[in-house]
Design a protein around this motif. Structure first.
Motif, PDB file in Angstrom:
ATOM      1  N   ASN A 179     -11.467  -1.055  10.389  1.00  0.00           N
ATOM      2  CA  ASN A 179     -10.637  -1.902  11.264  1.00  0.00           C
ATOM      3  C   ASN A 179      -9.529  -2.592  10.469  1.00  0.00           C
ATOM      4  O   ASN A 179      -8.376  -2.656  10.903  1.00  0.00           O
ATOM      5  CB  ASN A 179     -11.491  -2.967  11.958  1.00  0.00           C
ATOM      6  CG  ASN A 179     -12.422  -2.384  13.009  1.00  0.00           C
ATOM      7  OD1 ASN A 179     -12.311  -1.204  13.340  1.00  0.00           O
ATOM      8  ND2 ASN A 179     -13.327  -3.205  13.525  1.00  0.00           N
ATOM      9  N   GLY A 180      -9.893  -3.127   9.310  1.00  0.00           N
ATOM     10  CA  GLY A 180      -8.904  -3.827   8.479  1.00  0.00           C
ATOM     11  C   GLY A 180      -7.789  -2.907   8.026  1.00  0.00           C
ATOM     12  O   GLY A 180      -6.629  -3.326   7.874  1.00  0.00           O
ATOM     13  N   LEU A 181      -8.133  -1.655   7.794  1.00  0.00           N
ATOM     14  CA  LEU A 181      -7.143  -0.697   7.281  1.00  0.00           C
ATOM     15  C   LEU A 181      -6.042  -0.398   8.300  1.00  0.00           C
ATOM     16  O   LEU A 181      -4.980   0.128   7.937  1.00  0.00           O
ATOM     17  CB  LEU A 181      -7.833   0.602   6.861  1.00  0.00           C
ATOM     18  CG  LEU A 181      -8.620   0.519   5.543  1.00  0.00           C
ATOM     19  CD1 LEU A 181      -9.421   1.795   5.301  1.00  0.00           C
ATOM     20  CD2 LEU A 181      -7.677   0.258   4.367  1.00  0.00           C
ATOM     21  N   SER A 182      -6.272  -0.746   9.572  1.00  0.00           N
ATOM     22  CA  SER A 182      -5.221  -0.517  10.566  1.00  0.00           C
ATOM     23  C   SER A 182      -3.994  -1.393  10.279  1.00  0.00           C
ATOM     24  O   SER A 182      -2.903  -1.136  10.773  1.00  0.00           O
ATOM     25  CB  SER A 182      -5.758  -0.792  11.978  1.00  0.00           C
ATOM     26  OG  SER A 182      -6.088  -2.161  12.091  1.00  0.00           O
ATOM     27  N   PHE A 183      -4.173  -2.429   9.442  1.00  0.00           N
ATOM     28  CA  PHE A 183      -3.039  -3.282   9.063  1.00  0.00           C
ATOM     29  C   PHE A 183      -2.264  -2.721   7.860  1.00  0.00           C
ATOM     30  O   PHE A 183      -1.229  -3.246   7.493  1.00  0.00           O
ATOM     31  CB  PHE A 183      -3.530  -4.696   8.714  1.00  0.00           C
ATOM     32  CG  PHE A 183      -3.950  -5.505   9.905  1.00  0.00           C
ATOM     33  CD1 PHE A 183      -3.101  -6.460  10.445  1.00  0.00           C
ATOM     34  CD2 PHE A 183      -5.209  -5.324  10.486  1.00  0.00           C
ATOM     35  CE1 PHE A 183      -3.488  -7.222  11.535  1.00  0.00           C
ATOM     36  CE2 PHE A 183      -5.598  -6.078  11.581  1.00  0.00           C
ATOM     37  CZ  PHE A 183      -4.740  -7.023  12.114  1.00  0.00           C
ATOM     38  N   VAL A 184      -2.828  -1.704   7.229  1.00  0.00           N
ATOM     39  CA  VAL A 184      -2.194  -1.153   6.030  1.00  0.00           C
ATOM     40  C   VAL A 184      -1.206  -0.073   6.450  1.00  0.00           C
ATOM     41  O   VAL A 184      -1.584   1.067   6.728  1.00  0.00           O
ATOM     42  CB  VAL A 184      -3.268  -0.586   5.060  1.00  0.00           C
ATOM     43  CG1 VAL A 184      -2.602   0.123   3.881  1.00  0.00           C
ATOM     44  CG2 VAL A 184      -4.181  -1.705   4.580  1.00  0.00           C
ATOM     45  N   VAL A 185       0.060  -0.448   6.524  1.00  0.00           N
ATOM     46  CA  VAL A 185       1.073   0.472   7.057  1.00  0.00           C
ATOM     47  C   VAL A 185       2.085   0.896   5.996  1.00  0.00           C
ATOM     48  O   VAL A 185       2.730   1.926   6.121  1.00  0.00           O
ATOM     49  CB  VAL A 185       1.817  -0.155   8.255  1.00  0.00           C
ATOM     50  CG1 VAL A 185       0.870  -0.294   9.447  1.00  0.00           C
ATOM     51  CG2 VAL A 185       2.391  -1.521   7.888  1.00  0.00           C
ATOM     52  N   GLU A 186       2.202   0.087   4.925  1.00  0.00           N
ATOM     53  CA  GLU A 186       3.105   0.475   3.840  1.00  0.00           C
ATOM     54  C   GLU A 186       2.317   1.123   2.715  1.00  0.00           C
ATOM     55  O   GLU A 186       1.136   0.856   2.542  1.00  0.00           O
ATOM     56  CB  GLU A 186       3.809  -0.765   3.274  1.00  0.00           C
ATOM     57  CG  GLU A 186       4.835  -1.379   4.193  1.00  0.00           C
ATOM     58  CD  GLU A 186       5.478  -2.604   3.530  1.00  0.00           C
ATOM     59  OE1 GLU A 186       5.964  -2.474   2.391  1.00  0.00           O
ATOM     60  OE2 GLU A 186       5.461  -3.673   4.159  1.00  0.00           O
ATOM     61  N   LYS A 187       2.988   1.943   1.913  1.00  0.00           N
ATOM     62  CA  LYS A 187       2.356   2.477   0.706  1.00  0.00           C
ATOM     63  C   LYS A 187       2.144   1.346  -0.292  1.00  0.00           C
ATOM     64  O   LYS A 187       2.980   0.447  -0.410  1.00  0.00           O
ATOM     65  CB  LYS A 187       3.264   3.537   0.059  1.00  0.00           C
ATOM     66  CG  LYS A 187       3.025   4.924   0.599  1.00  0.00           C
ATOM     67  CD  LYS A 187       3.472   5.984  -0.385  1.00  0.00           C
ATOM     68  CE  LYS A 187       3.042   7.349   0.125  1.00  0.00           C
ATOM     69  NZ  LYS A 187       3.507   8.440  -0.742  1.00  0.00           N
ATOM     70  N   GLY A 188       1.040   1.383  -1.003  1.00  0.00           N
ATOM     71  CA  GLY A 188       0.798   0.338  -1.994  1.00  0.00           C
ATOM     72  C   GLY A 188      -0.625   0.396  -2.493  1.00  0.00           C
ATOM     73  O   GLY A 188      -1.260   1.455  -2.489  1.00  0.00           O
ATOM     74  N   LEU A 189      -1.132  -0.768  -2.896  1.00  0.00           N
ATOM     75  CA  LEU A 189      -2.508  -0.867  -3.375  1.00  0.00           C
ATOM     76  C   LEU A 189      -3.302  -1.732  -2.396  1.00  0.00           C
ATOM     77  O   LEU A 189      -2.772  -2.701  -1.851  1.00  0.00           O
ATOM     78  CB  LEU A 189      -2.546  -1.499  -4.764  1.00  0.00           C
ATOM     79  CG  LEU A 189      -1.859  -0.685  -5.873  1.00  0.00           C
ATOM     80  CD1 LEU A 189      -1.792  -1.491  -7.168  1.00  0.00           C
ATOM     81  CD2 LEU A 189      -2.607   0.640  -6.107  1.00  0.00           C
ATOM     82  N   VAL A 190      -4.556  -1.380  -2.191  1.00  0.00           N
ATOM     83  CA  VAL A 190      -5.406  -2.124  -1.253  1.00  0.00           C
ATOM     84  C   VAL A 190      -6.661  -2.601  -1.973  1.00  0.00           C
ATOM     85  O   VAL A 190      -7.445  -1.789  -2.474  1.00  0.00           O
ATOM     86  CB  VAL A 190      -5.835  -1.250  -0.055  1.00  0.00           C
ATOM     87  CG1 VAL A 190      -6.623  -2.094   0.951  1.00  0.00           C
ATOM     88  CG2 VAL A 190      -4.634  -0.597   0.611  1.00  0.00           C
ATOM     89  N   ALA A 191      -6.849  -3.904  -2.026  1.00  0.00           N
ATOM     90  CA  ALA A 191      -8.083  -4.484  -2.563  1.00  0.00           C
ATOM     91  C   ALA A 191      -9.035  -4.749  -1.405  1.00  0.00           C
ATOM     92  O   ALA A 191      -8.616  -5.254  -0.359  1.00  0.00           O
ATOM     93  CB  ALA A 191      -7.776  -5.791  -3.284  1.00  0.00           C
ATOM     94  N   VAL A 192     -10.304  -4.392  -1.583  1.00  0.00           N
ATOM     95  CA  VAL A 192     -11.327  -4.763  -0.604  1.00  0.00           C
ATOM     96  C   VAL A 192     -12.314  -5.678  -1.320  1.00  0.00           C
ATOM     97  O   VAL A 192     -12.844  -5.329  -2.381  1.00  0.00           O
ATOM     98  CB  VAL A 192     -12.058  -3.533  -0.034  1.00  0.00           C
ATOM     99  CG1 VAL A 192     -12.992  -3.965   1.096  1.00  0.00           C
ATOM    100  CG2 VAL A 192     -11.062  -2.481   0.460  1.00  0.00           C
ATOM    101  N   HIS A 193     -12.519  -6.869  -0.756  1.00  0.00           N
ATOM    102  CA  HIS A 193     -13.302  -7.894  -1.464  1.00  0.00           C
ATOM    103  C   HIS A 193     -14.298  -8.550  -0.511  1.00  0.00           C
ATOM    104  O   HIS A 193     -13.984  -8.814   0.649  1.00  0.00           O
ATOM    105  CB  HIS A 193     -12.344  -8.952  -2.025  1.00  0.00           C
ATOM    106  CG  HIS A 193     -13.007  -9.971  -2.904  1.00  0.00           C
ATOM    107  ND1 HIS A 193     -13.476  -9.667  -4.174  1.00  0.00           N
ATOM    108  CD2 HIS A 193     -13.295 -11.283  -2.706  1.00  0.00           C
ATOM    109  CE1 HIS A 193     -14.011 -10.755  -4.712  1.00  0.00           C
ATOM    110  NE2 HIS A 193     -13.931 -11.743  -3.842  1.00  0.00           N
TER     111      HIS A 193
END
Lengths: 228, 228
Positions: free
Chosen positions: A89-103
């Motif tokens: 669900n949270g990943l639906s906010f990831v729309v740009e290329k980059g790095l994603v931290a999950v904490h």
């Protein structure tokens, strides 16, 4: 490079012996979760923070933020049935290329150094998780209730933030759910991408029991005394 | 049945970032080691307590006991080169048949319940150790620097007191030293005697790092507040 931070706070806190889910329990006068958000915001004020919360907790959280004047800009995603579904669900906010931290929302004591090292390494290798050595001796349980010594130096304890290139993480979360997905590293690895480990900080404990909460309160007080 | 308690305090504390060996560091105004002795004495005032200390630390310890008016009767054995040698030295005081507990000097928070359960079970099975489940996910390291997820539910973390029938422990310590002897259970098992596991208490941490010491201080203060 764009940096996303997904803070997962789906837990109901049943092991805490307290009706209040553990992410909301105050330490040093502010909820655990607010400390966690502040850690990342202090490290990079431009990080795009997404807090993943069960819908039933969101109005309570918004009230806390208002009352305590939370200074960390963040958006909220709905928690899901499992950690996997919450992160997806949270990943639906990831729309740009980059790095994603999950904490983990209940790990308020990750150090800025570890956050920085993980982001830097993820930029290189694409997938990184912080680990620390085990402090106790361990034994492996057998099938008949017996157990035998295991070499603790062969193992490490896994923490968060687990940080990934966005394309790698988004692709991995296209997989159907499996109960074997215990963390994000396991999802990414199941998709065929190897994960790098780097040193975490020992204080970055996951607040799970009442004893952990006592530890957390002491640590926050100590940091206040030391002007941190 | 006669009860011996061997408290092993041979450590030099190099991981503690402090010149004072960690067993002597004060928590709540009294050295860690004194808390540990008191735990066993409070549980059974007739327990025969043997403290195993490096010779170089003994006069300092005696001075602390006098200054702080330590109320726990105990005798002192000389520490050895390794934990194995230290325990073997302590066993020279075990002359009556009975049960022998071996406990880490830097675990001051073992509960009376766990001490009682371990003694009771050792009376039945002859050899028992307290264990707790692992709180973090773990990974197993490979030979090439890679790692893969391991199922933490297959493992338990080992604590002390490890308690044995005196004949079983004395016989096991007749073996020549091996570097594989990481605790007393491993010595007894190498001698062909199986070891039973029972539930330990989560607070019974081994004080190893400065963060642990902070935890310890907080826990002692909390107990004082609660009149424990």
């Amino acid at each position: 490079m764009k940096r996303y931070v997904l803070i997962v706070a789906g837990g109901k806190g049943s092991r805490m012996g307290n009706d209040l889910p553990k992410q909301f329990i105050p330490i040093g006068g502010r909820p655990v979760l607010m400390h966690t958000l502040e850690r990342f915001h202090q490290w990079d004020t431009s990080a795009d923070i997404i807090l993943i919360l069960p819908e039933a907790h969101q109005s309570y959280w918004n009230m806390l933020c208002e009352e305590l004047n939370c200074q960390v800009p963040h958006r909220i995603a709905n928690g899901g049935e499992t950690r996997f579904h919450s992160v997806r669900n949270g990943l639906s906010f990831v729309v740009e290329k980059g790095l994603v931290a999950v904490h983990d929302g209940v790990r308020p004591f990750v150090s800025g150094e570890v956050i920085g090292n993980c982001f830097a390494e993820a930029g290189e290798s694409g997938a990184v998780i912080p680990v620390v050595s085990l402090s106790d001796s361990i034994r492996e349980k057998g099938e008949l209730g017996e157990s035998h010594p295991a070499d603790r130096s062969r193992f490490v304890a896994v923490q968060t933030p687990q940080i990934f290139r966005s394309d790698i993480l988004l692709d991995a979360y296209q997989q159907p759910y499996s109960p074997a997905f215990t963390d994000d590293a396991s999802v990414v690895e199941a998709n065929g991408f190897p994960v790098t480990t780097i040193s975490g900080n020992y204080e970055n404990i996951k607040l799970t029991t009442p004893f952990d909460l006592l530890i957390a309160e002491a640590y926050v007080q100590k940091q206040k005394q030391c002007g941190l």
